[in-house]
Design a protein around this motif. Structure first.
Motif, PDB file in Angstrom:
ATOM      1  N   VAL A  67       0.835  -1.210   0.018  1.00  0.00           N
ATOM      2  CA  VAL A  67       0.076  -0.098  -0.031  1.00  0.00           C
ATOM      3  C   VAL A  67       1.024   1.333   0.182  1.00  0.00           C
ATOM      4  N   GLY A  68       0.386   2.253  -0.462  1.00  0.00           N
ATOM      5  CA  GLY A  68       0.814   3.573  -0.268  1.00  0.00           C
ATOM      6  C   GLY A  68       0.713   4.118   1.353  1.00  0.00           C
ATOM      7  N   LEU A  69       1.832   4.821   1.816  1.00  0.00           N
ATOM      8  CA  LEU A  69       1.595   5.473   3.173  1.00  0.00           C
ATOM      9  C   LEU A  69       2.016   6.647   3.310  1.00  0.00           C
ATOM     10  N   LYS A  70       1.070   7.443   3.771  1.00  0.00           N
ATOM     11  CA  LYS A  70       1.452   9.070   4.044  1.00  0.00           C
ATOM     12  C   LYS A  70       1.539   9.398   5.224  1.00  0.00           C
ATOM     13  N   PRO A  71       2.877   9.473   5.697  1.00  0.00           N
ATOM     14  CA  PRO A  71       3.259  10.135   7.081  1.00  0.00           C
ATOM     15  C   PRO A  71       2.825  11.376   7.300  1.00  0.00           C
ATOM     16  N   HIS A 131       5.230  16.460   0.826  1.00  0.00           N
ATOM     17  CA  HIS A 131       5.284  16.066   2.065  1.00  0.00           C
ATOM     18  C   HIS A 131       5.797  14.530   1.977  1.00  0.00           C
ATOM     19  N   PRO A 132       6.085  14.021   3.231  1.00  0.00           N
ATOM     20  CA  PRO A 132       6.900  12.558   3.119  1.00  0.00           C
ATOM     21  C   PRO A 132       5.851  11.578   2.303  1.00  0.00           C
ATOM     22  N   VAL A 133       6.419  10.643   1.850  1.00  0.00           N
ATOM     23  CA  VAL A 133       5.734   9.506   0.979  1.00  0.00           C
ATOM     24  C   VAL A 133       6.383   8.221   1.378  1.00  0.00           C
ATOM     25  N   ALA A 134       5.797   6.992   1.487  1.00  0.00           N
ATOM     26  CA  ALA A 134       6.303   5.977   1.547  1.00  0.00           C
ATOM     27  C   ALA A 134       5.304   4.738   1.168  1.00  0.00           C
ATOM     28  N   MET A 135       6.118   3.726   1.006  1.00  0.00           N
ATOM     29  CA  MET A 135       5.104   2.309   0.659  1.00  0.00           C
ATOM     30  C   MET A 135       5.664   1.416   1.588  1.00  0.00           C
ATOM     31  N   GLY A 136       4.782   0.441   1.833  1.00  0.00           N
ATOM     32  CA  GLY A 136       5.020  -0.768   2.453  1.00  0.00           C
ATOM     33  C   GLY A 136       3.924  -2.021   2.270  1.00  0.00           C
ATOM     34  N   TYR A 137       4.227  -2.871   3.505  1.00  0.00           N
ATOM     35  CA  TYR A 137       3.263  -4.147   3.347  1.00  0.00           C
ATOM     36  C   TYR A 137       2.346  -4.117   4.731  1.00  0.00           C
ATOM     37  N   VAL A 138       1.289  -4.004   4.634  1.00  0.00           N
ATOM     38  CA  VAL A 138       0.341  -4.208   5.861  1.00  0.00           C
ATOM     39  C   VAL A 138      -0.661  -5.273   5.499  1.00  0.00           C
ATOM     40  N   ALA A 139      -1.165  -5.952   7.011  1.00  0.00           N
ATOM     41  CA  ALA A 139      -1.969  -6.995   7.054  1.00  0.00           C
ATOM     42  C   ALA A 139      -3.304  -6.816   6.033  1.00  0.00           C
ATOM     43  N   THR A 140      -3.681  -7.787   5.261  1.00  0.00           N
ATOM     44  CA  THR A 140      -4.562  -7.361   4.211  1.00  0.00           C
ATOM     45  C   THR A 140      -5.912  -6.705   4.769  1.00  0.00           C
ATOM     46  N   PRO A 141      -6.576  -6.988   6.097  1.00  0.00           N
ATOM     47  CA  PRO A 141      -7.807  -6.349   6.481  1.00  0.00           C
ATOM     48  C   PRO A 141      -7.496  -4.675   6.633  1.00  0.00           C
ATOM     49  N   LEU A 142      -6.205  -4.605   6.827  1.00  0.00           N
ATOM     50  CA  LEU A 142      -5.998  -3.047   6.952  1.00  0.00           C
ATOM     51  C   LEU A 142      -5.446  -2.033   5.680  1.00  0.00           C
ATOM     52  N   ALA A 143      -5.454  -2.880   4.738  1.00  0.00           N
ATOM     53  CA  ALA A 143      -5.216  -2.196   3.442  1.00  0.00           C
ATOM     54  C   ALA A 143      -5.995  -1.518   2.773  1.00  0.00           C
ATOM     55  N   LYS A 145       6.382   7.074  17.629  1.00  0.00           N
ATOM     56  CA  LYS A 145       5.301   6.551  16.836  1.00  0.00           C
ATOM     57  C   LYS A 145       4.718   7.840  15.908  1.00  0.00           C
ATOM     58  N   ILE A 146       5.034   7.532  14.576  1.00  0.00           N
ATOM     59  CA  ILE A 146       4.543   8.719  13.388  1.00  0.00           C
ATOM     60  C   ILE A 146       3.288   8.103  13.018  1.00  0.00           C
ATOM     61  N   PRO A 147       2.128   8.983  13.332  1.00  0.00           N
ATOM     62  CA  PRO A 147       0.910   8.501  12.654  1.00  0.00           C
ATOM     63  C   PRO A 147       1.109   8.499  10.962  1.00  0.00           C
ATOM     64  N   VAL A 148       0.562   7.513  10.492  1.00  0.00           N
ATOM     65  CA  VAL A 148       0.768   7.257   8.862  1.00  0.00           C
ATOM     66  C   VAL A 148      -0.694   6.885   8.413  1.00  0.00           C
ATOM     67  N   ASP A 149      -1.046   7.337   7.223  1.00  0.00           N
ATOM     68  CA  ASP A 149      -2.469   7.015   7.000  1.00  0.00           C
ATOM     69  C   ASP A 149      -2.088   6.106   5.493  1.00  0.00           C
ATOM     70  N   ILE A 150      -2.828   5.112   5.376  1.00  0.00           N
ATOM     71  CA  ILE A 150      -2.736   4.258   4.227  1.00  0.00           C
ATOM     72  C   ILE A 150      -3.344   5.358   2.934  1.00  0.00           C
ATOM     73  N   SER A 151      -2.525   5.176   1.814  1.00  0.00           N
ATOM     74  CA  SER A 151      -3.077   6.164   0.927  1.00  0.00           C
ATOM     75  C   SER A 151      -2.844   5.634  -0.515  1.00  0.00           C
ATOM     76  N   SER A 152      -3.850   5.988  -1.443  1.00  0.00           N
ATOM     77  CA  SER A 152      -4.031   5.123  -2.672  1.00  0.00           C
ATOM     78  C   SER A 152      -2.555   5.824  -3.479  1.00  0.00           C
ATOM     79  N   LEU A 153      -2.176   4.915  -4.237  1.00  0.00           N
ATOM     80  CA  LEU A 153      -0.962   5.146  -5.204  1.00  0.00           C
ATOM     81  C   LEU A 153      -1.487   5.799  -6.548  1.00  0.00           C
ATOM     82  N   PRO A 154      -0.727   6.624  -7.191  1.00  0.00           N
ATOM     83  CA  PRO A 154       0.394   7.199  -7.054  1.00  0.00           C
ATOM     84  C   PRO A 154       0.090   8.371  -6.165  1.00  0.00           C
TER      85      PRO A 154
END
Lengths: 122, 366
Positions: B284-288, B322-334, B348-357
């Motif tokens: 998923v995409g991750l937006k810190p 802004h900062p951008v990231a991607m990573g792997y998360v448990a499917t139910p959270l994706a 602990k930095i809050p990050v929101d799952i974000s659509s890509l790109p």
């Protein structure tokens, strides 16, 4: 009269009245590239020489900036929160990182002066 | 790796003269930044045209009466339905369905294909493909080329000024405009752009012409990484690895339906089983939240502090702001909008799952 010292880790310290203002050198900011975030230390934190005081983050990577001597943080440069690029544009001026009260001024004797630092970076 | 093993770009002298700062990547000494710096290089590419030396990547020509069959075995692909000049993103998979490499395959003729592979995997890819080719009437030929990318909204105009017309070529198509040249409309930035493989002597002339144009600037690997990350594109070895399959990597769109159902590619059974049961984690995409970048390797936690996944690429997005990231998360959270927390040096930095790109793709599709 302030005296400026340098470290092998590319930091500068401007010491006056038992207080050091610390930053990274122009050479260091050039190596790091454009900074996008500076993680500043809390006032009152006591540091030993070699502790990570600040983390500077470029687009690509995070780098630690170490305490060059023992002491206590008395101020962090809050302007860097909104404009971390000050470290790039004015590394030895407005881009200073923190001020610390020195615990042991004799540690300064182990640091370099400007001429020695210039020789160090070649 | 010792310094002696480091590979050097054929045009290294040009990069030195341009003031590049070099660093090691995938066994190569590569320009990381030029004097403009990563921020300006990144933004220049999105506004004008960025020139990249990507000669660390490898081009292979696959040819012969059974070239189609070889590729259909090696990749989850139906090479036979590609039209001449059509390109396709595909993979080499292992028997477990894990991604050995991601590749672009372009059909050059009835029995000829161009395969573009990643630098870090080029040697293994060649060995893998040659081994497979023993069972087919097909040849695998690594090509000795300089490989350049020119990316950005003015890339086509800069090429035109340099005497190379790109007019009718559309995104994900590739042609051979001159002898021993290969040019595709594709890239790794999310922008309109081209990748051109060509002999070294020709490359020197083309680079000189392109750099006369003030719209064109050399761009290093650092900005290449921030550009591709904003565009949501994967880096093999980080975002996709032999331990991740295309289902977990959210790349099933690259595999045609019929191939998913009945393709006989390596890893087919394992991939079908993975799709059937659903991957445990998804890319998923991750937006810190805030300004602090969250980088590869950071652990992710849910609101209750339970492990939720990890970051595979992260940095600052100069165009996103802004900062951008991607990573792997448990499917139910994706799901976009889910709030997670990344551990950055104990905070602990809050990050929101974000659509890509993070920045819209601007490909020329028609």
């Amino acid at each position: 009269m302030a005296t400026t010292y340098f470290t092998e880790d590319h930091e500068w310290l401007r010491v006056e009245g038992g207080v050091a203002t610390v930053g990274i050198t122009d050479y260091a900011q050039e190596q790091l590239g454009d900074l996008v975030f500076v993680e500043l230390p809390e006032t009152g934190r006591k540091l030993s020489k070699g502790d990570t005081a600040v983390v500077v983050e470029s687009v690509k990577a995070a780098s630690d900036v170490y305490a060059p001597v023992d002491g206590e943080i008395i101020e962090a440069n809050g302007k860097l929160s909104s404009d971390p690029s000050l470290v790039n544009s004015a590394a030895t001026g407005a881009g200073w990182l923190w001020k610390m009260k020195l615990a042991d001024e004799s540690q300064l004797a182990g640091l370099m002066d400007e001429a020695a630092y210039k020789a160090h970076i070649g | 790796m010792t310094g002696d093993d480091t590979k050097h770009l054929p045009l290294e002298d040009i990069h030195v003269a341009a003031g590049a700062r070099f660093g090691a990547f995938a066994g190569w000494s590569m320009p990381l930044t030029y004097p403009a710096g990563v921020m300006k290089e990144h933004l220049h590419t999105r506004e004008h045209a960025g020139l990249f030396d990507i000669s660390h990547m490898k081009l292979f020509e696959v040819s012969g009466p059974e070239a189609v069959s070889l590729l259909n075995r090696a990749c989850p692909l139906d090479a036979g339905v590609l039209e001449i000049s059509q390109s396709k993103l595909t993979f080499f998979l292992n028997e477990a369905g894990g991604i050995l490499d991601d590749l672009i395959v372009t059909r050059l003729g009835d029995e000829r294909f161009m395969v573009v592979a990643n630098a870090g995997n080029a040697v293994a890819d060649e060995r893998h493909l040659r081994e497979l080719a023993k069972g087919f009437d097909a040849r695998v030929e690594p090509l000795d080329r300089v490989f350049l990318a020119i990316q950005g909204p003015e890339a086509w105009a800069a090429l035109s000024r340099a005497g190379i017309e790109t007019g009718s070529l559309l995104f994900m198509h590739g042609v051979e405009p001159r002898k021993n040249w290969f040019m595709s409309r594709s890239g790794y930035t999310g922008e309109d752009g081209f990748e051109i493989g060509l002999p070294k002597a020709d490359a020197r002339g083309l680079v000189a012409k392109l750099l006369e144009d003030e719209r064109v600037l050399w761009i290093g690997l650092a900005a290449r990484d921030s550009l591709r990350l904003e565009a949501g594109l994967c880096l093999h070895g980080q975002d996709i690895t032999p331990e991740t399959d295309p289902a977990a990597a959210a790349l099933m769109w690259a595999i045609p339906k019929e191939v998913r159902a009945s393709g006989a590619f390596i890893g087919a059974d394992a991939l079908r089983a993975s799709v059937e049961r659903g991957p445990a984690q998804k890319r998923v995409g991750l937006k810190p939240d805030g300004r602090q970048p969250v980088r590869a390797g950071a652990a992710l936690f849910d609101g209750d502090g339970k492990p939720a996944g990890h970051v595979t690429s992260g940095g600052f997005g100069p165009s996103a702001g802004h900062p951008v990231a991607m990573g792997y998360v448990a499917t139910p959270l994706a799901k976009p909008g889910t709030r997670l927390f990344a551990d950055v040096r104990g905070t602990k930095i809050p990050v929101d799952i974000s659509s890509l790109p993070f920045t819209p793709h601007r490909y020329r599709k028609g």
